[in-house]
Structure formats: C-alpha cells, structure tokens
Enzyme design. Structure first.
Site, PDB file in Angstrom:
ATOM      1  N   LYS A 102       0.849  -1.188   0.000  1.00  0.00           N
ATOM      2  CA  LYS A 102       0.000   0.000   0.000  1.00  0.00           C
ATOM      3  C   LYS A 102       0.883   1.235   0.000  1.00  0.00           C
ATOM      4  O   LYS A 102       1.992   1.230   0.544  1.00  0.00           O
ATOM      5  CB  LYS A 102      -0.912   0.029   1.242  1.00  0.00           C
ATOM      6  N   ASP A 142      -6.102   4.368  -5.476  1.00  0.00           N
ATOM      7  CA  ASP A 142      -6.900   4.153  -4.275  1.00  0.00           C
ATOM      8  C   ASP A 142      -7.645   5.466  -4.034  1.00  0.00           C
ATOM      9  O   ASP A 142      -7.991   6.164  -4.996  1.00  0.00           O
ATOM     10  CB  ASP A 142      -5.998   3.761  -3.096  1.00  0.00           C
TER      11      ASP A 142
END
Length: 421
Positions: A102, A142
């Site tokens: 991430k 994202d």
C-alpha cells in the site's frame, strides 16, 4: 480501536481459527519493508512544499506486492501498514499471485491544481522507483487517485528505465495499456458474487430485490449490473438522500441524474427519503453496502431487513452488527468485503498479465475472466465456511471468519513451502 489494531485482531483470530502456529501471526503482524519519502513540489504560488509519502510492502510469499496509492491529508503510516496487511489477505483469498502492499501521500488533492498534482505524482513515482517494478511491486489507484495519476506515474517510471514499462502500475487509461473494464470492475465483481450467493441460498438472482447503499462508482456499476442480470434494484442512496421504488428503479436514468446534478435524490420517480441510510433498511432480498465503512452497527443492525448482505465497501459491517444479523433465523450471510469487492484487484491482475505479454482482451472476454475468478472464489469460500462451522459448532462462525482463514492458510502454506517458517 485503530484500523491497525482491528486488522491485527482479525489476523490473530484467523490464525487461531485455522489452528496454525502462533509464529504465523508473529510473521504477518509486521510488514517486510516500509519506505518513507519526501516529495518537494514547487506550487503555483511559487512556494516549495515538501510532502511526505509512504510505500509499505507487507508480504510477498505469493507473488509481487500489490496495492493502491491514496492521496489524503489524514493518511498515517500506521493506517498504511494496516491497509497493506489487508491487501495481502485480499489477494490471497482472490487466488491471484500477489502479496500485499500500500502507498500514500499526505496531501489534500482537492486543493491542488492539475500541474501540482502531476508534479506530486511524478515525484512520488521517482521516490519509490527503486523498490517497485512489474516483478516486485505493482501499485494502483486508491482514495483520491485515478487513471490519469497512474499515467503520470508509469510515464515517469518508464523515463527512469529508458523504455516503456506498462506493467509497473495498473488501472491506467486504456490509451496507455489499461483495460476499460477496470472502471467498473469492482461493482461488476460485487454483482457476480451476489448472483452466486443468491443462486446458492435464495433460489436464484433474477427477480430478487436489491437495495444499494451509496451511489458512487462501485454502487452505480453494482446497480447497473444487478439490473442487467435480472434483479430489481429498489433503492439507492447518496449523501443527498435515498430513492426508493418497490417496482424497481430505472438504473441508467438514476446514473444520468447523478452525473448531471450530483444528487441521486433528483431522480424523478419513486419515493424520496431524506435519510441517506434509509437504503439499509428498506424491504429487499439483498443489501449491497457500497459507500463507506461502519454503516451497519449494533445500533441499527436490527433495522436491516435483507436476508443477504454483499459488501461492496470496505468494512461496512461491524463485528457487533454481524453477531446480531447472524442471530436472525431468516438471515443467510454477510458476504465479506475481502471476497465481494475484490473485482478491482482481480482486474488489476488481468491488466498486469496483459501488460507483461503486450496482448489485450476485449471487454466481454475480460468480464468473463473476472466472473470466472470471482465465482470460483465464492464457491471455495462458501465451502470453507461450511467446513469451519462444522468444526466449530460451539461458537458463531461467520463467512468473514472463513474468508480470512482461507486467506491466511494460503499464505502460510506458501511461506512453509519456501522454508520461511
């Protein structure tokens, strides 16, 4: 409880339910690598602002790290670690050859010009370039990032390499080696999963009533594909309120109204309800919460009438709410986010495969591949749930528990075969 603490609790519970050694939890409770970077950007007013960014690589036992990049003023390294951990588990359950990663940049993109965003994006790509690549770590969009930002990043990375490297980022524009299905793949995957669940537990999907909380990208495409597959979408909602019609909504009209006015409440038909959460409580066979986290809690779970919940959002149902829902005799299951909303990362996997081969599928073939993967994963998880319930007859076992157990077991087996444990 922080998001990281919540993820660690889920991980610990999954390891215990699976009967795995405690060292599995110890290994997976920490990331493999954390990179903190600074990104200097000359703003339009001439001022130099130094932004902070992160890239967390959690575990790569199953393949390259994979996970999105978010731009938000409140991102923290702790949250990024939790999100990377979640991606490891989601990718494992999806059955694709990825670990979890991430990324994030602490900024407010809504207050930045396009030029500033481009400079920030290119700077972030340069800053993390040494630890990413098609065989190492493949980022994607994202929160507050999009295909245009991925285009800037893949261009910057390709300049550093001296040749085009399309497979280093996914969810790119179709003109730059992306796949058009990516735009709606998450919502499409939610419906594929809901259809499989309805066929298993409700006697079929066609003709069933569906309520959808939210009307952003995921919710809109979930509504669209639900109606295409023959279900009746009776309610949708956004921050402006809820539109409800037991006879069924014209989903394409609702999408046009949302695009044109920004508010689904301006839909010209049906009943208008000022409460944005009313879509959670209407009479429907299937509820798809596709907006934000923690919308079904112990405070309102008793108001939910749906027999089947299929989670399009991340974490829309709290553990306390799940216990209340599963205590109902007519309640079938809450299909967890880790399974139901994996269509986006499955599509990213397919785009990556296309990029590695410089070969592309058309939309219909791409959807068919997503549907096949999602259907197999649902079947495997449902079977795992039945097995786990039989093994743990003395306690409540949810479908979410089964999903996480399967995810952890796959990672454990890979690590054990590699000799890491």
């Amino acid at each position: 409880m922080s998001y990281l603490e919540w993820m660690l609790r889920i991980l610990k519970n999954s390891v215990d339910l699976a009967g795995l050694p405690q060292e599995v939890y110890e290994y997976l409770s920490k990331p493999d690598r954390v990179l903190i970077v600074k990104i200097p950007v000359r703003m339009d007013n001439g001022k130099l602002v130094v932004f902070e960014g992160y890239r967390v690589q959690h575990n790569n036992a199953l393949g390259p790290y994979k996970g999105g990049i978010r731009y938000h003023p409140e991102v923290t390294l702790e949250t990024d670690i939790a999100l990377a951990m979640g991606m490891t588990l989601k990718n494992s359950l999806a059955g694709i050859p990825y670990g979890g990663g991430k990324g994030a940049v602490k900024c407010d993109p809504k207050k930045m010009s396009m030029r500033e965003l481009e400079q920030l994006s290119r700077g972030y790509a340069r800053a993390i370039a040494t630890i990413i690549g098609p065989e190492i770590d493949i980022p994607a969009p994202d929160v507050n990032t999009n295909p245009q930002i991925m285009a800037w990043m893949v261009d910057e990375y390709s300049k550093l390499k001296g040749y085009n490297v399309p497979g280093v980022f996914t969810a790119k524009p179709p003109e730059l080696w992306g796949n058009p299905v990516r735009i709606y793949s998450t919502g499409f995957g939610v419906v594929v999963t809901a259809k499989a669940a309805a066929e298993k537990w409700l006697g079929g999907f066609e003709g069933k009533t569906v309520s959808i909380h939210g009307f952003g990208n995921v919710a809109q495409h979930a509504a669209y594909w639900a109606s295409k597959y023959g279900a009746k979408v009776v309610a949708v909602s956004d921050t402006s309120g809820t539109v409800y019609d037991p006879k069924g909504l014209d989903v394409e009209l609702a999408m046009k109204v949302k695009e044109g006015t920004g508010k689904v409440i301006n839909y010209p038909k049906g009943e208008k309800i000022s409460d944005p959460y009313a879509s959670l409580y209407v009479d429907a066979d299937i509820l798809m919460p596709c907006a934000i986290e923690n919308v079904i809690t112990d405070k309102n779970a008793n108001k939910v009438k749906a027999k089947l919940i299929v989670e399009g959002a991340n974490g829309p149902t709290t553990p306390e709410a799940e216990r209340i829902l599963y205590s109902r005799k007519d309640f079938v299951a809450a299909v967890p986010d880790i399974l139901a909303n994996a269509g986006g990362v499955v599509m990213s996997y397919l785009e990556w495969v296309e990029n590695l081969q410089w070969y592309f599928w058309d939309e219909e073939e791409t959807r068919s591949k997503i549907a096949s993967i999602m259907e197999k994963n649902f079947k495997r998880t449902a079977e795992g749930w039945e097995k786990l319930k039989n093994e743990k007859k003395d306690k409540l076992v949810t479908m979410r528990d089964a999903a996480f157990v399967l995810a952890v077991e796959r990672i454990y087996n890979a690590m054990k075969l590699r000799g890491w444990l």
